[in-house]
Design an enzyme around this catalytic site. Structure first.
Site, PDB file in Angstrom:
ATOM      1  N   HIS A   3      95.331  21.977  60.191  1.00 43.38           N
ATOM      2  CA  HIS A   3      95.165  23.432  60.244  1.00 43.38           C
ATOM      3  C   HIS A   3      96.430  23.994  60.880  1.00 43.38           C
ATOM      4  O   HIS A   3      97.126  23.283  61.614  1.00 43.38           O
ATOM      5  CB  HIS A   3      93.962  23.821  61.108  1.00 43.38           C
ATOM      6  CG  HIS A   3      92.656  23.298  60.597  1.00 43.38           C
ATOM      7  ND1 HIS A   3      92.006  23.851  59.513  1.00 43.38           N
ATOM      8  CD2 HIS A   3      91.877  22.276  61.012  1.00 43.38           C
ATOM      9  CE1 HIS A   3      90.883  23.180  59.287  1.00 43.38           C
ATOM     10  NE2 HIS A   3      90.782  22.217  60.184  1.00 43.38           N
ATOM     11  N   HIS A  48      92.101  14.739  54.344  1.00 48.87           N
ATOM     12  CA  HIS A  48      91.929  16.070  53.745  1.00 48.87           C
ATOM     13  C   HIS A  48      93.334  16.643  53.590  1.00 48.87           C
ATOM     14  O   HIS A  48      93.934  17.075  54.575  1.00 48.87           O
ATOM     15  CB  HIS A  48      91.099  16.978  54.661  1.00 48.87           C
ATOM     16  CG  HIS A  48      89.740  16.442  54.973  1.00 48.87           C
ATOM     17  ND1 HIS A  48      88.608  16.801  54.267  1.00 48.87           N
ATOM     18  CD2 HIS A  48      89.325  15.553  55.913  1.00 48.87           C
ATOM     19  CE1 HIS A  48      87.552  16.166  54.774  1.00 48.87           C
ATOM     20  NE2 HIS A  48      87.971  15.403  55.769  1.00 48.87           N
ATOM     21  N   PHE A  49      93.854  16.624  52.366  1.00 48.93           N
ATOM     22  CA  PHE A  49      95.234  17.073  52.142  1.00 48.93           C
ATOM     23  C   PHE A  49      95.313  18.522  51.677  1.00 48.93           C
ATOM     24  O   PHE A  49      96.378  19.025  51.360  1.00 48.93           O
ATOM     25  CB  PHE A  49      95.951  16.123  51.186  1.00 48.93           C
ATOM     26  CG  PHE A  49      96.419  14.829  51.835  1.00 48.93           C
ATOM     27  CD1 PHE A  49      96.227  14.574  53.191  1.00 48.93           C
ATOM     28  CD2 PHE A  49      97.048  13.849  51.075  1.00 48.93           C
ATOM     29  CE1 PHE A  49      96.658  13.381  53.781  1.00 48.93           C
ATOM     30  CE2 PHE A  49      97.488  12.653  51.654  1.00 48.93           C
ATOM     31  CZ  PHE A  49      97.295  12.423  53.006  1.00 48.93           C
ATOM     32  N   ARG A  50      94.159  19.195  51.584  1.00 52.52           N
ATOM     33  CA  ARG A  50      94.064  20.661  51.503  1.00 52.52           C
ATOM     34  C   ARG A  50      94.413  21.306  50.167  1.00 52.52           C
ATOM     35  O   ARG A  50      94.403  22.537  50.072  1.00 52.52           O
ATOM     36  CB  ARG A  50      94.924  21.312  52.604  1.00 52.52           C
ATOM     37  CG  ARG A  50      94.598  20.882  54.021  1.00 52.52           C
ATOM     38  CD  ARG A  50      93.155  21.111  54.345  1.00 52.52           C
ATOM     39  NE  ARG A  50      92.844  20.965  55.766  1.00 52.52           N
ATOM     40  CZ  ARG A  50      91.624  20.779  56.231  1.00 52.52           C
ATOM     41  NH1 ARG A  50      90.602  20.713  55.406  1.00 52.52           N
ATOM     42  NH2 ARG A  50      91.407  20.683  57.526  1.00 52.52           N
ATOM     43  N   ASN A  58      86.255  18.633  49.891  1.00 54.88           N
ATOM     44  CA  ASN A  58      86.001  19.991  50.414  1.00 54.88           C
ATOM     45  C   ASN A  58      87.266  20.842  50.424  1.00 54.88           C
ATOM     46  O   ASN A  58      87.614  21.484  51.407  1.00 54.88           O
ATOM     47  CB  ASN A  58      85.345  19.939  51.801  1.00 54.88           C
ATOM     48  CG  ASN A  58      86.121  19.118  52.806  1.00 54.88           C
ATOM     49  OD1 ASN A  58      86.857  18.201  52.453  1.00 54.88           O
ATOM     50  ND2 ASN A  58      85.957  19.436  54.079  1.00 54.88           N
ATOM     51  N   HIS A  98      83.611   8.209  60.149  1.00 54.59           N
ATOM     52  CA  HIS A  98      83.921   8.637  61.529  1.00 54.59           C
ATOM     53  C   HIS A  98      82.765   8.527  62.541  1.00 54.59           C
ATOM     54  O   HIS A  98      82.241   9.517  63.032  1.00 54.59           O
ATOM     55  CB  HIS A  98      84.520  10.038  61.559  1.00 54.59           C
ATOM     56  CG  HIS A  98      83.911  11.082  60.689  1.00 54.59           C
ATOM     57  ND1 HIS A  98      82.563  11.261  60.566  1.00 54.59           N
ATOM     58  CD2 HIS A  98      84.493  12.031  59.902  1.00 54.59           C
ATOM     59  CE1 HIS A  98      82.338  12.269  59.741  1.00 54.59           C
ATOM     60  NE2 HIS A  98      83.490  12.739  59.321  1.00 54.59           N
ATOM     61  N   ASP A 146      90.760  10.699  59.052  1.00 54.95           N
ATOM     62  CA  ASP A 146      90.180  12.025  58.815  1.00 54.95           C
ATOM     63  C   ASP A 146      91.265  13.095  58.984  1.00 54.95           C
ATOM     64  O   ASP A 146      91.002  14.186  59.476  1.00 54.95           O
ATOM     65  CB  ASP A 146      88.996  12.280  59.765  1.00 54.95           C
ATOM     66  CG  ASP A 146      88.142  13.473  59.356  1.00 54.95           C
ATOM     67  OD1 ASP A 146      88.281  13.936  58.218  1.00 54.95           O
ATOM     68  OD2 ASP A 146      87.339  13.950  60.186  1.00 54.95           O
ATOM     69  N   HIS A 153      79.314  12.156  55.759  1.00 52.21           N
ATOM     70  CA  HIS A 153      79.596  12.773  57.053  1.00 52.21           C
ATOM     71  C   HIS A 153      78.227  13.057  57.667  1.00 52.21           C
ATOM     72  O   HIS A 153      77.456  13.836  57.123  1.00 52.21           O
ATOM     73  CB  HIS A 153      80.383  14.075  56.848  1.00 52.21           C
ATOM     74  CG  HIS A 153      80.606  14.866  58.105  1.00 52.21           C
ATOM     75  ND1 HIS A 153      81.839  15.364  58.447  1.00 52.21           N
ATOM     76  CD2 HIS A 153      79.762  15.256  59.105  1.00 52.21           C
ATOM     77  CE1 HIS A 153      81.744  16.026  59.602  1.00 52.21           C
ATOM     78  NE2 HIS A 153      80.483  15.981  60.007  1.00 52.21           N
ATOM     79  N   ASN A 183      85.178  17.435  63.913  1.00 50.67           N
ATOM     80  CA  ASN A 183      83.766  17.180  63.598  1.00 50.67           C
ATOM     81  C   ASN A 183      83.678  15.819  62.927  1.00 50.67           C
ATOM     82  O   ASN A 183      84.336  15.619  61.912  1.00 50.67           O
ATOM     83  CB  ASN A 183      83.217  18.234  62.635  1.00 50.67           C
ATOM     84  CG  ASN A 183      83.233  19.626  63.227  1.00 50.67           C
ATOM     85  OD1 ASN A 183      83.353  19.804  64.433  1.00 50.67           O
ATOM     86  ND2 ASN A 183      83.126  20.630  62.373  1.00 50.67           N
TER      87      ASN A 183
END
Length: 445
Positions: A313, A61-63, A93, A235, A309, A177, A282
């Site tokens: 943050h 997740h590279f945002r 996401n 995961h 994963d 997921h 998660n």
């Protein structure tokens, strides 16, 4: 034409470890052999180093877009290159969620300008975007991602009729997921009754329980068997889930595959006392017994892939109380060396590390000409010193934009020295090129 000659390296590839030279012309490996006497624009002496295929991380997740205070495709792919990760598959996401072809393509355009590593992006599924999902091009998109547990925005797919329709309508790989939302909500209500709003982070694996994971993943597998869908479960975090997977058929023939992330192989619930929210993921890091069973399934090939994963943050976000602190953490810079440290301790072989982190992601996603040290394949390589001087992970040497790592304070004696991407030396002796040169991954399907 640019040429590169890597001399005297110890190559780890397809179950073998051997000394050889690698001659690279333009983007691809032209020749592998001993004592190659060829003129090259640049020669690297890899004596004392191991040469691995570049890592393919199938879940990051590279945002970007929308959450760029946490990370960007540029910052996080640079951290990937530092860790020997040459290709990544990023998740939908972000904000806005990548749930239309237009938004998905915008992410590809950002990566084309800013990614230091090769890239692909998952198309996201929702309860109401089947038509958009079915437009996804299997040649240049890694797959479809479904969240069967809550995520950012409108991405929880909890309508069983819709789920079955997605599974039966597409031949593309569907990555999921798996956590059962109802179970988690019930467990959270119980925790709030016991602790009020001040729930300790040690409750995380009790709230997001093994039962929640198993209930969801077993249901997804049942649906895949019913519809013939190509299912990949991200995961795996529980011992019980490992019983759902098979190792009696070749990976190329499996319709149901599984991934484990580095943190579920490394940490257990005993680490919450020290690490707190910094190991809040998660699905949750669970018991030492779960961890051991996951290791067993990884080693006997019920689990096919190791990924990260990677989900950064900010320090401020992670420093909040349990209920406010988001789940996820940065791992892409330290995934390969963590697994190589396990190999040095005899937990798994170097060949198995390469199988799970490089070969298998390429095979199960059908990535074109990557994941192997092979003539005719793209030259994506990680040159690693397995006996480096001891060094410690600190905030100062973390490249992820968030500036912290769950491995802070850990000492390594393994180091990625140089990284080759599409035939170019993009990191040499720890110095990364300032020019992003990642390419869009293509798939043989």
């Amino acid at each position: 034409m640019s040429t590169l000659l890597i001399k005297n390296g110890t190559i780890v590839n397809e179950g073998s470890i051997f000394k050889a030279d690698i001659f690279i012309e333009n983007e691809t490996i032209s020749k592998i052999g001993t004592n190659l006497e060829l003129n090259a624009d640049k020669v690297i002496d890899a004596s004392g180093l191991h040469v691995f295929p570049g890592v393919i991380d199938d879940q990051v997740h590279f945002r970007e877009p929308g959450l760029t205070h946490k990370g960007t495709i540029g910052t996080e792919s640079k951290a990937a290159i530092a860790g020997g990760v040459t290709s990544f598959i990023e998740q939908p996401n972000t904000v806005p969620n990548a749930v239309t072809q237009e938004i998905l393509e915008e992410k590809y355009q950002i990566a084309a300008q800013t990614s230091f590593a090769n890239y692909s992006f998952m198309m996201g599924g929702t309860n109401d975007n089947l038509e958009e999902l079915l437009k996804t091009n299997p040649r240049n998109v890694a797959g479809i991602k479904l969240f069967l547990g809550s995520s950012t925005g409108n991405m929880l797919v909890d309508n069983e009729e819709v789920l079955e329709k997605i599974f039966s309508s597409t031949k593309m790989l569907i990555a999921v997921h798996c956590e059962d939302e109802q179970t988690i909500r019930e467990n959270l209500t119980k925790a709030k009754e016991q602790f009020g709003e001040d729930i300790p982070v040690s409750q995380h694996p009790i709230i997001r329980s093994a039962e929640a994971c198993y209930k969801s993943s077993s249901k997804a597998i049942e649906l895949a068997k019913k519809t013939g869908a190509r299912l990949h479960i991200f995961h795996i975090s529980t011992g019980k889930e490992t019983e759902l997977f098979r190792n009696d058929i070749p990976l190329e023939e499996k319709l149901i595959t599984a991934e484990v992330c580095v943190h579920h192989l490394y940490f257990s619930d005993e680490d919450y006392a020290e690490k707190g929210n910094f190991i809040k993921w998660n699905p949750a890091v669970k018991t030492a017994s779960d961890r051991e069973k996951i290791w067993e399934a990884l080693l006997d090939d019920r689990i096919d892939v190791i990924a990260t994963d990677h989900a950064p943050h900010t320090l401020e976000e992670k420093s909040q109380k349990y209920l406010q602190a988001p789940s996820g953490g940065p791992l892409v810079q330290h995934s390969l060396i963590t697994m190589l440290e396990f190999a040095k301790k005899g937990k798994l072989s170097l060949e198995k590390v390469v199988q799970k982190m490089m070969h298998n992601p390429a095979i199960l996603f059908k990535i074109e000409k990557r994941g192997f040290v092979k003539e005719g394949y793209f030259a994506d390589l990680a040159l690693v010193d397995l006996n480096s001087e001891a060094w410690t992970v600190t905030k100062e040497n973390v490249l992820a934009k968030c500036g912290w790592s769950p491995f802070e304070g850990k000492e390594f004696t393994t180091k990625v020295i140089s990284t080759v991407l599409n035939g170019q030396l993009v990191m040499e002796n720890g110095r990364i090129s300032e020019q992003p040169t990642g390419k869009r991954l293509l798939f043989e399907r």
